[in-house]
Write an enzyme that holds these catalytic residues in place. Sequence first.
Site, mmCIF file in Angstrom:
data_model
loop_
_atom_site.group_PDB
_atom_site.id
_atom_site.type_symbol
_atom_site.label_atom_id
_atom_site.label_comp_id
_atom_site.label_asym_id
_atom_site.label_seq_id
_atom_site.Cartn_x
_atom_site.Cartn_y
_atom_site.Cartn_z
ATOM 1 N N GLU A 90 1.600 -0.024 -4.840
ATOM 2 C CA GLU A 90 0.757 1.133 -5.149
ATOM 3 C C GLU A 90 1.642 2.352 -4.964
ATOM 4 O O GLU A 90 2.185 2.565 -3.880
ATOM 5 C CB GLU A 90 -0.446 1.212 -4.217
ATOM 6 C CG GLU A 90 -1.295 2.449 -4.497
ATOM 7 C CD GLU A 90 -2.256 2.815 -3.358
ATOM 8 O OE1 GLU A 90 -3.276 3.459 -3.641
ATOM 9 O OE2 GLU A 90 -1.948 2.481 -2.199
ATOM 10 N N ASP A 95 0.824 -1.200 0.000
ATOM 11 C CA ASP A 95 0.000 0.000 0.000
ATOM 12 C C ASP A 95 0.868 1.263 0.000
ATOM 13 O O ASP A 95 1.815 1.382 0.785
ATOM 14 C CB ASP A 95 -0.897 -0.006 1.243
ATOM 15 C CG ASP A 95 -1.836 1.176 1.295
ATOM 16 O OD1 ASP A 95 -2.720 1.272 0.434
ATOM 17 O OD2 ASP A 95 -1.679 2.010 2.213
#
Length: 585
Positions: free
Chosen positions: A286, A249
């Site tokens: 990401e 993330d």
Amino acid sequence: MSTRTHTFRVWAPAAEQTVTLCLGDDALPMTRTDDDWWQLEAPAEPGARYAFRVDDGEERPDPRSLSQPDGPDGRSALVDLGAHQWSDDDWRGVPLADAVVYELHIGTFTEQGTLDSAIGRLDHLADLGVTLVELMPVATFPGTRGWGYDGVDLFAVHEAYGGAAALQRFVDAAHARGLGVCLDVVYNHLGPSGNYLPVFGPYFTDAHHTPWGWAVNLDGPSSDEVRRYLIDNALMWFRDFHLDALRLDAVHALIDDRAVHFLEQLAAQTDSLSEVLDRPLLLIAESDRNDPKTVTDRGVGGTGGLGLHAQWADDVHHTWHVLLTGETQGYYADFADPEAITKTARTPFFHDGTWSSFRDREHGRPVDGDTTPGDRFVVSLQTHDQVGNRATGDRLSHLVSPGRLAIGAALMLTSPYTPMLFMGEEWGASTKWAYFTDHTDSALAQAVSKGRRAEFAEHGWGDEVPDPQAASTMTDSVLRWEERDEPVHAALLAWYRELIRLRRAVSDLRDPSLTSGRAERDGDLLTVHRGAHWVVANLGTEPTRVESGLHIVAAFEASMDAGGAVVVDPDGVVVLGPRSDHERI
């Protein structure tokens, strides 16, 4: 009957005098080692509850706890990760080049919301043609329901989902069906409630800041152990849970000024474990930076990129979203540029050193298509972020016609990039997927509910925003599997299944080269060239006749007329190819 012994260990440089192991009714002093680890061997069986007390402080869970039966504020429980009898000895993993990813949230994927109940839907994914199932975060967080990005016990699988043993069963069952499993992990921050890491040591630093507050300490004093904490976590998922990939993330929030970046170190150790296990282990980032160095090789002497294996490419999502919906608010504004659709057909970054009006600055770096294949970039029409962060959680199926959903699917599943679906997308699910939480801290719960409504009130949506803390916000987001059999949904599902089959059968449609394809737009007619194949979409309101000399390989609202031309209806799309390929497949 013999009693097992267990060596309890905890890194606690913050302890000035003592660390006490609280095991059952006993309070046992631990021994400090030279490297600020404290340890003690004591009789304990799997399931035993324990906690640590630093100096004269309160009991706190183990920072490396594998189970939190009573949530982040309770005692930890011992887990024997070697107890599961694996049946996947022949599993050889999922190469990135073959990946079709499917993102899902365990709590809303099925009505029961558990890992075991999700096993019952794996056959659907295998039949669809998915190869890699991506689970949103499962690390323990306060309450029972949430997205998982506020996890605070990174090694413990959320109890409401079934715990560690259930995740092992899920992965084993997925591998039995030819499906790999990717886990979304959050290393850039911890949730605001139930985070007790600072009690033990300098896991965070105020030298850097992130949108969630203090940054994780990756480059300050004692950061070696903090990095080891995160890398050990990653390797545990691969080794002890047999996972195939991790989605990292917001890696742009992993701020690290050291010569060897944390991500480079993580990639190197992941690759080493991959060689030991003899199967691919993937790290998918990401990143908001639009920097191809995220996925380029580390190079000799560490002078290359970070060496991660893939990254999300939001620019492609934004381009397709604007094309299909016409929405141009916020960060979508730049993607209304007519050149966006043609540019992102050959590079994943629309912003590659160009001006970003949303950021009010230049953004990104070009991708070298000669050296970096397209499959290193994961693209999507919908994700948890792009759906759930809308005011009411409306999916693409709430915004456009079934035909436009089919157009989007064709663009994604015949692209040079690695495609990713969001759960229910394949049949145009009617359920919205909203932002939901279950914060047990009443002040935090109230702040989240109030803040969410205020965030969208300025756009006139305040009264429509569902309360994140309301249980109904989550239950309304649960997939309705029975609707797959309804005609409109069934037709879209069949289209997705056919496109994934074609992607696997036709080399042109899975070619990751960024230099061999192109897109052209003539008014409402969009044509994407993929080798000898064309993908033609009609975004207009009148049928369009296409003369190509090619034959229909797959069609949604399109057909061939008596003269041999292809007629594409409004919001229709067709895949065209040479007759030889058409006959073969």
